[in-house]
Design a protein around this motif. Structure first.
Motif, PDB file in Angstrom:
ATOM      1  N   SER A  81      42.645  36.369  36.577  1.00 35.37           N
ATOM      2  CA  SER A  81      41.189  36.311  36.778  1.00 35.37           C
ATOM      3  C   SER A  81      40.875  35.752  38.165  1.00 35.37           C
ATOM      4  N   SER A  82      40.173  36.550  38.935  1.00 36.05           N
ATOM      5  CA  SER A  82      40.084  36.245  40.365  1.00 36.05           C
ATOM      6  C   SER A  82      39.255  35.012  40.673  1.00 36.05           C
ATOM      7  N   ASP A  83      38.218  34.747  39.896  1.00 35.98           N
ATOM      8  CA  ASP A  83      37.383  33.609  40.274  1.00 35.98           C
ATOM      9  C   ASP A  83      37.593  32.391  39.372  1.00 35.98           C
ATOM     10  N   GLY A  84      38.523  32.490  38.446  1.00 34.13           N
ATOM     11  CA  GLY A  84      38.824  31.327  37.620  1.00 34.13           C
ATOM     12  C   GLY A  84      37.771  31.072  36.551  1.00 34.13           C
ATOM     13  N   ARG A  85      36.658  31.763  36.585  1.00 37.54           N
ATOM     14  CA  ARG A  85      35.597  31.521  35.597  1.00 37.54           C
ATOM     15  C   ARG A  85      35.484  32.680  34.626  1.00 37.54           C
ATOM     16  N   SER A  86      35.417  33.877  35.162  1.00 36.84           N
ATOM     17  CA  SER A  86      35.266  35.030  34.286  1.00 36.84           C
ATOM     18  C   SER A  86      36.570  35.285  33.533  1.00 36.84           C
ATOM     19  N   PRO A  87      36.480  35.694  32.284  1.00 32.63           N
ATOM     20  CA  PRO A  87      37.724  36.028  31.575  1.00 32.63           C
ATOM     21  C   PRO A  87      38.282  37.370  32.021  1.00 32.63           C
ATOM     22  N   PHE A  88      37.487  38.108  32.777  1.00 33.99           N
ATOM     23  CA  PHE A  88      37.925  39.437  33.199  1.00 33.99           C
ATOM     24  C   PHE A  88      38.646  39.361  34.540  1.00 33.99           C
ATOM     25  N   PHE A  89      39.442  40.395  34.783  1.00 37.47           N
ATOM     26  CA  PHE A  89      40.062  40.520  36.105  1.00 37.47           C
ATOM     27  C   PHE A  89      39.184  41.459  36.914  1.00 37.47           C
ATOM     28  N   SER A  90      38.729  40.993  38.050  1.00 38.17           N
ATOM     29  CA  SER A  90      37.971  41.923  38.890  1.00 38.17           C
ATOM     30  C   SER A  90      38.195  41.565  40.349  1.00 38.17           C
ATOM     31  N   VAL A  91      38.354  42.614  41.125  1.00 38.30           N
ATOM     32  CA  VAL A  91      38.583  42.445  42.558  1.00 38.30           C
ATOM     33  C   VAL A  91      37.459  43.166  43.279  1.00 38.30           C
ATOM     34  N   ALA A  92      36.830  42.463  44.196  1.00 37.87           N
ATOM     35  CA  ALA A  92      35.751  43.087  44.978  1.00 37.87           C
ATOM     36  C   ALA A  92      36.360  43.855  46.147  1.00 37.87           C
ATOM     37  N   LEU A  93      35.621  44.844  46.604  1.00 37.83           N
ATOM     38  CA  LEU A  93      36.077  45.595  47.779  1.00 37.83           C
ATOM     39  C   LEU A  93      35.674  44.835  49.032  1.00 37.83           C
ATOM     40  N   GLU A  94      36.687  44.418  49.789  1.00 34.61           N
ATOM     41  CA  GLU A  94      36.411  43.690  51.029  1.00 34.61           C
ATOM     42  C   GLU A  94      37.232  44.289  52.150  1.00 34.61           C
ATOM     43  N   PRO A  95      36.744  44.145  53.384  1.00 40.15           N
ATOM     44  CA  PRO A  95      37.486  44.736  54.499  1.00 40.15           C
ATOM     45  C   PRO A  95      38.945  44.282  54.503  1.00 40.15           C
ATOM     46  N   GLY A  96      39.846  45.240  54.646  1.00 40.58           N
ATOM     47  CA  GLY A  96      41.268  44.931  54.733  1.00 40.58           C
ATOM     48  C   GLY A  96      41.944  44.732  53.388  1.00 40.58           C
ATOM     49  N   GLY A  97      41.167  44.703  52.298  1.00 42.34           N
ATOM     50  CA  GLY A  97      41.757  44.443  50.979  1.00 42.34           C
ATOM     51  C   GLY A  97      41.951  45.711  50.173  1.00 42.34           C
ATOM     52  N   PRO A  98      42.462  45.536  48.942  1.00 45.64           N
ATOM     53  CA  PRO A  98      42.657  46.710  48.076  1.00 45.64           C
ATOM     54  C   PRO A  98      41.347  47.181  47.463  1.00 45.64           C
ATOM     55  N   ASP A  99      41.430  48.214  46.637  1.00 40.22           N
ATOM     56  CA  ASP A  99      40.223  48.768  46.002  1.00 40.22           C
ATOM     57  C   ASP A  99      39.664  47.786  44.967  1.00 40.22           C
ATOM     58  N   ALA A 100      38.397  48.025  44.589  1.00 39.35           N
ATOM     59  CA  ALA A 100      37.770  47.199  43.559  1.00 39.35           C
ATOM     60  C   ALA A 100      38.122  47.756  42.183  1.00 39.35           C
ATOM     61  N   HIS A 101      38.585  46.883  41.317  1.00 41.40           N
ATOM     62  CA  HIS A 101      38.895  47.266  39.936  1.00 41.40           C
ATOM     63  C   HIS A 101      38.371  46.202  38.996  1.00 41.40           C
ATOM     64  N   PHE A 102      38.266  46.581  37.736  1.00 50.39           N
ATOM     65  CA  PHE A 102      37.823  45.664  36.685  1.00 50.39           C
ATOM     66  C   PHE A 102      38.717  45.873  35.477  1.00 50.39           C
ATOM     67  N   LEU A 103      39.063  44.773  34.828  1.00 54.89           N
ATOM     68  CA  LEU A 103      39.878  44.890  33.605  1.00 54.89           C
ATOM     69  C   LEU A 103      39.431  43.851  32.589  1.00 54.89           C
ATOM     70  N   ALA A 104      39.277  44.292  31.357  1.00 55.23           N
ATOM     71  CA  ALA A 104      39.023  43.372  30.245  1.00 55.23           C
ATOM     72  C   ALA A 104      40.143  43.553  29.226  1.00 55.23           C
ATOM     73  N   LEU A 105      40.640  42.438  28.692  1.00 55.94           N
ATOM     74  CA  LEU A 105      41.638  42.481  27.618  1.00 55.94           C
ATOM     75  C   LEU A 105      40.994  41.931  26.355  1.00 55.94           C
ATOM     76  N   LEU A 106      41.041  42.706  25.293  1.00 60.72           N
ATOM     77  CA  LEU A 106      40.399  42.315  24.036  1.00 60.72           C
ATOM     78  C   LEU A 106      41.453  42.326  22.916  1.00 60.72           C
ATOM     79  N   ARG A 107      41.543  41.211  22.201  1.00 63.37           N
ATOM     80  CA  ARG A 107      42.539  41.149  21.121  1.00 63.37           C
ATOM     81  C   ARG A 107      41.869  41.465  19.780  1.00 63.37           C
ATOM     82  N   ARG A 108      42.571  42.281  18.987  1.00 60.95           N
ATOM     83  CA  ARG A 108      42.048  42.580  17.649  1.00 60.95           C
ATOM     84  C   ARG A 108      42.385  41.408  16.722  1.00 60.95           C
ATOM     85  N   LYS A 109      41.375  40.792  16.185  1.00 59.32           N
ATOM     86  CA  LYS A 109      41.579  39.577  15.383  1.00 59.32           C
ATOM     87  C   LYS A 109      42.082  39.912  13.974  1.00 59.32           C
ATOM     88  N   PHE A 110      41.615  41.001  13.425  1.00 59.43           N
ATOM     89  CA  PHE A 110      42.000  41.339  12.044  1.00 59.43           C
ATOM     90  C   PHE A 110      41.994  42.858  11.872  1.00 59.43           C
TER      91      PHE A 110
END
Ligand SMILES: C[S@@+](CC[C@H](N)C(=O)[O-])C[C@H]1O[C@@H](n2cnc3c(N)ncnc32)[C@H](O)[C@@H]1O
Length: 625
Positions: free
Chosen positions: A596-625
């Motif tokens: 998790s890029s910002d330490g707060r959100s449970p999701f993984f997300s990368v913003a598009l910034e000069p010189g960096g990789p592409d922007a992506h988003f990922l959520a992981l959800l566990r099936r409880k039952f």
């Protein structure tokens, strides 16, 4: 290139300005297609006005109007988006799918009479039509390997750009510009992807590395800012409709250098004239007049105050107005600025070592010998195993590098995609895995390579689904090339998974969303002119259906992974929240992504910034039952 001029109350100003801008659209030219010449296309162009009094006043949307107001929203025009001339109902249902794959691939499967009336070209072709024996995949798209697209023979006419320098030239345009023009012309004629055309026309050329980089920059830059350039060029011509497509392409290329690359006016005009002469030998004088007006127009570009005028702000970055507005709303002034600047920069090149077939050392040493300058990559503070940035571009002219590609030892893939694959695979070896939207297998290869690297074995029961048969065929070819195990490559609509897999459940179900792809604008230069505001909602609606369909096929305790390569909240966090609110979603809980890029959100997300990789988003959800 420019400063972020936004003041603290600028959002309100933009709202007002954009309203005014929308109102202004009622008057001046709007919603017209690009001037491709059409039936008059064999004329060079009627040319500019006799005098040289700068850009035409009024009557077009991109340049300064008589009263100094900016023009209409290029984004709402038809210029580039509806290259797909099929009736609305026949178009692919899914936006990202449509954008990135379907048009081309449907074409590849269709009879070769699929012509675009707008661009009037002959039968469309794509890289898969080539009969070359060796091909490589870049970001999941098949491209001709070097040496396969040898320079074409001399042209039989003077209307289309040359594909490179051959024989004595009747003009002094540099070879890099000539190649760029040839590529831009192909983009227009064939409605092709910029990266595919670049791979064939520029990457395979024998010009220097610097010239290749410059030519590539020109092609991607013109494709990215095309709407803005078309407006400016039109404003500087008396009879823009009469410009032959090749002449127009040459003028847009030069306008790009003048406006966006800040080239010295003298050199840019001189080269622009030569470039026009390369496709229309008698049009040099007229090109000179048009380009001198472009130089004068640059003085007032972006034709309004970008701090208060959203149309000028959008124009400054070569974006459609609606999209600039969306970006501001989505990520605020600083984020939008960074995103737009990054979107206009060349994308870094990353490779992934296929652990199933090769070690990092082996691949890195060949790339280093070939002067690829591979560097390890860090995303969100963590090194990405097997991922290297190729600082000098992939040295495809080196035979050993080509062999590594053809033997499936490595693939070109964005660094954030590689992180997403690593997170989706997880830290405990899954025994079964369902990938929804497997496309051409880039993630399939990354997932299995990651599993092999991490657990010493591939995931045994790896099932893929894609709605398109032709992609699945490519997936099968590709996984064979890369030594990847796929238990079942299924073809079908994943919004009804039970139809495809019955009541089977999997340890991991991965929805690789057919999203709008806004996080990959650098690699898909023309997306921004193809997308429409409503595409975002359509995409989110499809995501909801895919998640609902996937949910019952996750084993209790298993993971439902949902990834996009876009930045809109509708397709990212909101899509997850909406799913969790449904009956099917109630069985799931969010699992924080380690990276998790910002330490707060449970999701993984990368913003598009000069010189960096592409922007992506990922959520992981566990099936409880
Ligand atoms: C983001 S792309 C996938 C990229 C792919 N995973 C890769 O890494 O190469 C999304 C994919 O979803 C597929 N798709 C779109 N709608 C679908 C549906 N209803 N059912 C199954 N696949 C679908 C598209 O054909 C496309 O290949």
């Amino acid at each position: 290139m420019h400063n972020d001029h936004r003041s603290h109350n600028q959002r309100r100003s933009y709202d007002r300005a954009s309203q005014g801008d929308r109102n202004a659209q009622g008057g001046a030219r709007q919603n017209r297609g690009p001037r491709t010449g059409g039936a008059r296309g064999d004329r060079d162009f009627r040319g500019p006005r006799k005098d040289d009094r700068g850009p035409r006043k009024g009557g077009f949307s991109g340049g300064p109007h008589r009263d100094g107001r900016p023009g209409a929203d290029r984004g709402s025009r038809r210029d580039f988006a509806p290259r797909d001339d099929r009736p609305r109902d026949d178009r692919p249902q899914h936006p990202r799918d449509d954008r990135r794959y379907d048009q081309r691939d449907d074409r590849a499967r269709s009879p070769r009479d699929d012509r675009s009336p707008r661009f009037g070209g002959g039968p469309r072709r794509d890289s898969r039509e080539a009969s070359h024996p060796r091909e490589i995949f870049v970001d999941g798209k098949l491209m001709a390997a070097p040496d396969q697209d040898a320079p074409r023979g001399p042209r039989s006419d003077d209307r289309g750009p040359r594909g490179g320098a051959r024989g004595p030239k009747a003009h002094r345009a540099t070879t890099a510009r000539e190649l760029a023009l040839a590529a831009i012309h192909q983009l227009r004629q064939r409605d092709a992807f910029a990266q595919d055309v670049i791979a064939k026309t520029i990457d395979t050329s024998r010009i220097s590395r610097e010239d290749r980089a410059f030519a590539t920059r020109l092609v991607l830059g013109v494709a990215s800012t095309r709407g803005t350039l078309e407006d400016i060029v039109s404003s500087c011509m008396d009879s823009p409709d009469d410009a032959a497509p090749a002449v127009r392409d040459a003028l847009c290329l030069s306008a790009y250098e003048i406006i966006f690359l800040q080239k010295s006016p003298h050199a840019a005009v001189d080269q622009g004239v030569e470039l026009v002469k390369s496709v229309a030998p008698r049009a040099g004088g007229l090109a000179n007049a048009v380009l001198r007006r472009v130089v004068r127009a640059k003085e007032s570009f972006p034709f309004g105050d970008p701090r208060t005028d959203i149309a000028a702000y959008a124009r400054l970055h070569g974006f459609p107005v609606w999209l600039a507005q969306r970006l501001l709303a989505e990520m605020g002034p600083q984020g939008a600025h960074s995103f737009m600047v990054a979107s206009n920069e060349p994308a870094p090149v990353y490779i992934a070592v296929n652990a199933v077939k090769a070690s990092d050392d082996e691949v890195v040493s060949v790339l280093a010998d070939a002067h690829g300058e591979p560097e390890p990559v860090t995303v969100a503070g963590r090194t990405v195993p097997g991922c290297y940035r190729i600082v000098s571009g992939v040295p495809l002219n080196d035979g050993r590098v080509r062999r590594m590609f053809s033997q499936g030892l490595l693939l070109v893939s964005d660094a954030t995609s590689q992180v997403v694959a690593s997170l989706v695979v997880g830290q405990e070896a899954p025994q079964s895995f369902l990938e929804i939207g497997a496309g051409r297998a880039t993630k399939t290869i990354l997932d299995q390579s990651c599993a092999y690297r991490r657990f010493g074995a591939q995931i045994p029961d790896y099932v893929t689904v894609d709605v398109h048969a032709f992609k699945t065929k490519l997936l099968q070819e590709r996984v064979q090339q890369y030594g990847i195990e796929v238990a079942e490559p299924l073809i079908g609509d994943a919004t009804d998974l039970t139809e495809l897999v019955g009541d089977r459940t999997f340890d991991r179900v991965f929805v690789d969303s057919p999203c709008t792809g806004l996080g990959t604008l650098r690699r898909h230069a023309d997306i921004r002119w193809r997308l429409r505001p409503e595409t975002i909602e359509e995409s989110a609606a499809l995501d909801a259906r895919l998640l609902a369909s996937a949910a019952p096929h996750v084993a209790p305790g298993g993971i439902l992974a949902y990834a996009t390569c876009t930045i809109t909240h509708e397709e990212n966090a909101d899509a997850v929240a909406a799913f969790l609110d449904t009956e099917a979603g109630a069985a799931f809980e969010v699992v924080p992504c380690d990276a998790s890029s910002d330490g707060r959100s449970p999701f993984f997300s990368v913003a598009l910034e000069p010189g960096g990789p592409d922007a992506h988003f990922l959520a992981l959800l566990r099936r409880k039952f």
